[in-house]
Design a protein around this motif. Sequence first.
Motif, PDB file in Angstrom:
ATOM      1  N   VAL A 259      34.954  43.303  34.609  1.00 41.64           N
ATOM      2  CA  VAL A 259      35.281  42.230  35.553  1.00 41.64           C
ATOM      3  C   VAL A 259      35.122  40.870  34.901  1.00 41.64           C
ATOM      4  O   VAL A 259      35.979  39.979  35.046  1.00 41.64           O
ATOM      5  CB  VAL A 259      34.406  42.349  36.815  1.00 41.64           C
ATOM      6  CG1 VAL A 259      34.606  41.138  37.722  1.00 41.64           C
ATOM      7  CG2 VAL A 259      34.739  43.631  37.570  1.00 41.64           C
ATOM      8  N   GLU A 260      34.019  40.666  34.158  1.00 42.04           N
ATOM      9  CA  GLU A 260      33.807  39.359  33.543  1.00 42.04           C
ATOM     10  C   GLU A 260      34.819  39.102  32.429  1.00 42.04           C
ATOM     11  O   GLU A 260      35.333  37.980  32.296  1.00 42.04           O
ATOM     12  CB  GLU A 260      32.387  39.258  32.998  1.00 42.04           C
ATOM     13  CG  GLU A 260      31.332  39.162  34.090  1.00 42.04           C
ATOM     14  CD  GLU A 260      29.978  38.756  33.557  1.00 42.04           C
ATOM     15  OE1 GLU A 260      29.231  38.114  34.308  1.00 42.04           O
ATOM     16  OE2 GLU A 260      29.672  39.066  32.385  1.00 42.04           O
ATOM     17  N   ALA A 261      35.121  40.118  31.620  1.00 37.94           N
ATOM     18  CA  ALA A 261      36.118  39.940  30.567  1.00 37.94           C
ATOM     19  C   ALA A 261      37.486  39.630  31.163  1.00 37.94           C
ATOM     20  O   ALA A 261      38.189  38.720  30.705  1.00 37.94           O
ATOM     21  CB  ALA A 261      36.187  41.188  29.695  1.00 37.94           C
TER      22      ALA A 261
ATOM     23  N   THR B  83      38.647  40.386  46.642  1.00 37.73           N
ATOM     24  CA  THR B  83      39.505  39.406  47.320  1.00 37.73           C
ATOM     25  C   THR B  83      39.842  38.245  46.404  1.00 37.73           C
ATOM     26  O   THR B  83      41.004  37.801  46.326  1.00 37.73           O
ATOM     27  CB  THR B  83      38.822  38.885  48.593  1.00 37.73           C
ATOM     28  OG1 THR B  83      38.540  39.985  49.463  1.00 37.73           O
ATOM     29  CG2 THR B  83      39.712  37.892  49.310  1.00 37.73           C
ATOM     30  N   GLN B  84      38.832  37.737  45.682  1.00 38.82           N
ATOM     31  CA  GLN B  84      39.069  36.609  44.786  1.00 38.82           C
ATOM     32  C   GLN B  84      40.014  36.975  43.649  1.00 38.82           C
ATOM     33  O   GLN B  84      40.902  36.185  43.292  1.00 38.82           O
ATOM     34  CB  GLN B  84      37.732  36.124  44.216  1.00 38.82           C
ATOM     35  CG  GLN B  84      36.831  35.457  45.244  1.00 38.82           C
ATOM     36  CD  GLN B  84      37.482  34.222  45.850  1.00 38.82           C
ATOM     37  OE1 GLN B  84      37.919  33.326  45.139  1.00 38.82           O
ATOM     38  NE2 GLN B  84      37.561  34.188  47.166  1.00 38.82           N
ATOM     39  N   LEU B  85      39.850  38.152  43.085  1.00 32.28           N
ATOM     40  CA  LEU B  85      40.733  38.565  41.998  1.00 32.28           C
ATOM     41  C   LEU B  85      42.164  38.750  42.496  1.00 32.28           C
ATOM     42  O   LEU B  85      43.122  38.344  41.818  1.00 32.28           O
ATOM     43  CB  LEU B  85      40.214  39.863  41.370  1.00 32.28           C
ATOM     44  CG  LEU B  85      38.874  39.772  40.633  1.00 32.28           C
ATOM     45  CD1 LEU B  85      38.476  41.139  40.089  1.00 32.28           C
ATOM     46  CD2 LEU B  85      38.920  38.752  39.506  1.00 32.28           C
ATOM     47  N   ARG B  86      42.324  39.332  43.661  1.00 38.94           N
ATOM     48  CA  ARG B  86      43.671  39.539  44.198  1.00 38.94           C
ATOM     49  C   ARG B  86      44.324  38.207  44.566  1.00 38.94           C
ATOM     50  O   ARG B  86      45.552  38.073  44.457  1.00 38.94           O
ATOM     51  CB  ARG B  86      43.612  40.472  45.400  1.00 38.94           C
ATOM     52  CG  ARG B  86      43.350  41.931  44.999  1.00 38.94           C
ATOM     53  CD  ARG B  86      43.140  42.838  46.188  1.00 38.94           C
ATOM     54  NE  ARG B  86      43.043  44.244  45.749  1.00 38.94           N
ATOM     55  CZ  ARG B  86      42.627  45.235  46.519  1.00 38.94           C
ATOM     56  NH1 ARG B  86      42.258  44.985  47.792  1.00 38.94           N
ATOM     57  NH2 ARG B  86      42.571  46.466  46.045  1.00 38.94           N
ATOM     58  N   ASP B  87      43.529  37.231  44.983  1.00 36.03           N
ATOM     59  CA  ASP B  87      44.080  35.904  45.256  1.00 36.03           C
ATOM     60  C   ASP B  87      44.607  35.244  43.989  1.00 36.03           C
ATOM     61  O   ASP B  87      45.450  34.340  44.063  1.00 36.03           O
ATOM     62  CB  ASP B  87      43.013  35.007  45.891  1.00 36.03           C
ATOM     63  CG  ASP B  87      42.712  35.398  47.338  1.00 36.03           C
ATOM     64  OD1 ASP B  87      43.515  36.156  47.925  1.00 36.03           O
ATOM     65  OD2 ASP B  87      41.672  34.957  47.868  1.00 36.03           O
TER      66      ASP B  87
ATOM     67  N   VAL C  52      43.905  44.893  41.689  1.00 37.09           N
ATOM     68  CA  VAL C  52      42.661  45.655  41.632  1.00 37.09           C
ATOM     69  C   VAL C  52      42.932  47.012  42.265  1.00 37.09           C
ATOM     70  O   VAL C  52      43.179  47.106  43.471  1.00 37.09           O
ATOM     71  CB  VAL C  52      41.514  44.932  42.368  1.00 37.09           C
ATOM     72  CG1 VAL C  52      40.224  45.743  42.269  1.00 37.09           C
ATOM     73  CG2 VAL C  52      41.314  43.538  41.779  1.00 37.09           C
ATOM     74  N   LEU C  53      42.901  48.047  41.462  1.00 31.86           N
ATOM     75  CA  LEU C  53      43.230  49.398  41.920  1.00 31.86           C
ATOM     76  C   LEU C  53      41.960  50.232  41.953  1.00 31.86           C
ATOM     77  O   LEU C  53      41.443  50.640  40.902  1.00 31.86           O
ATOM     78  CB  LEU C  53      44.262  50.024  40.988  1.00 31.86           C
ATOM     79  CG  LEU C  53      45.547  49.207  40.768  1.00 31.86           C
ATOM     80  CD1 LEU C  53      46.458  49.887  39.761  1.00 31.86           C
ATOM     81  CD2 LEU C  53      46.274  48.985  42.092  1.00 31.86           C
ATOM     82  N   LEU C  54      41.435  50.471  43.162  1.00 35.66           N
ATOM     83  CA  LEU C  54      40.221  51.270  43.336  1.00 35.66           C
ATOM     84  C   LEU C  54      40.586  52.744  43.502  1.00 35.66           C
ATOM     85  O   LEU C  54      41.731  53.091  43.824  1.00 35.66           O
ATOM     86  CB  LEU C  54      39.445  50.766  44.550  1.00 35.66           C
ATOM     87  CG  LEU C  54      39.053  49.284  44.529  1.00 35.66           C
ATOM     88  CD1 LEU C  54      38.328  48.903  45.823  1.00 35.66           C
ATOM     89  CD2 LEU C  54      38.195  48.960  43.317  1.00 35.66           C
ATOM     90  N   ASN C  55      39.585  53.614  43.282  1.00 32.63           N
ATOM     91  CA  ASN C  55      39.807  55.060  43.372  1.00 32.63           C
ATOM     92  C   ASN C  55      40.985  55.501  42.510  1.00 32.63           C
ATOM     93  O   ASN C  55      41.780  56.364  42.896  1.00 32.63           O
ATOM     94  CB  ASN C  55      40.030  55.478  44.833  1.00 32.63           C
ATOM     95  CG  ASN C  55      38.824  55.198  45.702  1.00 32.63           C
ATOM     96  OD1 ASN C  55      37.702  55.581  45.373  1.00 32.63           O
ATOM     97  ND2 ASN C  55      39.044  54.493  46.809  1.00 32.63           N
TER      98      ASN C  55
END
Length: 457
Positions: free
Chosen positions: A183-185, A233-237, A242-245
């Motif tokens: 996430v940080e990278a 939410t912030q990343l998608r904005d 962001v693809l979970l599962n």
Amino acid sequence: MKERARILVVGGGYVGMYTALRLQRRLKAELGRGEADITVVTPDPYMTYQPFLPEAAAGSISPRHVVVPLRRVLDRCHVVVGQVTSIDHDLRAAAVRTLATADGGATELLGYDELVLAPGSVSRTLPVPGLAEYGIGFKTVEEAIGLRNHVIEQMDIASSTRDPAVRDAALTFVFVGGGYAGVEALGELEDMARYAARYYHNIRPEDMKWVLVEASDRILPEVGPEMGRYTVTQLRDRNIQVLLNTRLDSCAGRVAVLSDGQRFPTRTVVWTAGVKPHPLLAATNLPRTERGRLRCTAQLTVDGAPHAWGAGDAAAVPDVTAADPGTETAPNAQHAVRQAKVLGDNIAHALRGEPLETYAHKYVGSVASLGLHKGVAQVYGRKLKGYPAWFMHRVYHLSRVPTVNRKARVLAEWTLAGLFKREIVSLGSLEHPRAEFELAAGGKPPHTPYDDPKGSS
């Protein structure tokens, strides 16, 4: 101490460096009288402060200031640059392969009286087709700087081609793993690339595709479910998928194939899906857990192996502050640094015949950066987001980076970065400095942007 005590520290990371530093302070008199000897065997002559790797990749911090030179800090220790290949604790001997060994020398045997085993961890990979050929790790400063050069180089490729397939693949960046490193990278590099796009006449931030793949149902579990959802939410904005599962099934042929059926032609697959204990542990006769970590006590001794000690990522240390008696401390820097201090004290206690201390530390929380002026944090139950969390992230890690020298240099770089523009230069040729000379001498460069599997020149 009646006889000269030989202390061998295997590993120069958090635990290795801080333990040796603690020992040379606690045993200052004994070292001066020749009653103790400390040897540190490490693959690199420096300790990497890994929380700063994302900022180094984004160009906010110089790579030299992310590492701490061990020979300068451990001036009372013998630093041996090499790799321990096996340990026979019954014989109190460790086999070491040094740089001289690579040139045809014999493997050296180092004897010891007290062993500190802290080799850390390595990237946990899976048998994903194409991962070994095209995957990029993010655990060392070399990988961080290489990834920065690679991202800028992909923008150069996209800017100089008229082929839409090549352009789309160059501007698609897939990160696998939703922990801190991933996430940080992703957050820092996306921020850097968004800024760099203003200097390309035919690339807009919207042209780049950033994808985060996580096998579980949330990211950043260390900051709690609420902050994890906020981060998504912030990343998608920011137009980051962001693809979970979701899992990476293949990246062969420079095509990332996901478990949900999506396919992303890409020249960049960054693998940050967890770590595993160092393979060295399997080459010892010390007791290990089912997961391959050293079986340690709360006093940081290796259970059932006198004169052997362990801490950090390689050790399974009981968490005496947890309600569940079977809980182990998390393999992170927060515990590693504190365990190293107790470990150094306990070795000094053991040599002097004094009672040992018990390691006890209650986890206080976590902070994470999501790019410039963006972050999330959960500390002592309090939740922070945005600029306050980012500011806390910087203040906390500035206070934790070793040596006053590094603190001053990092603070100076942050100050200058706030006054001047970011650097957007790729120095990928540093990875192959002899290529131009070999070409001038009539040979063929060993790597070019077209035949290198990672896409870096």
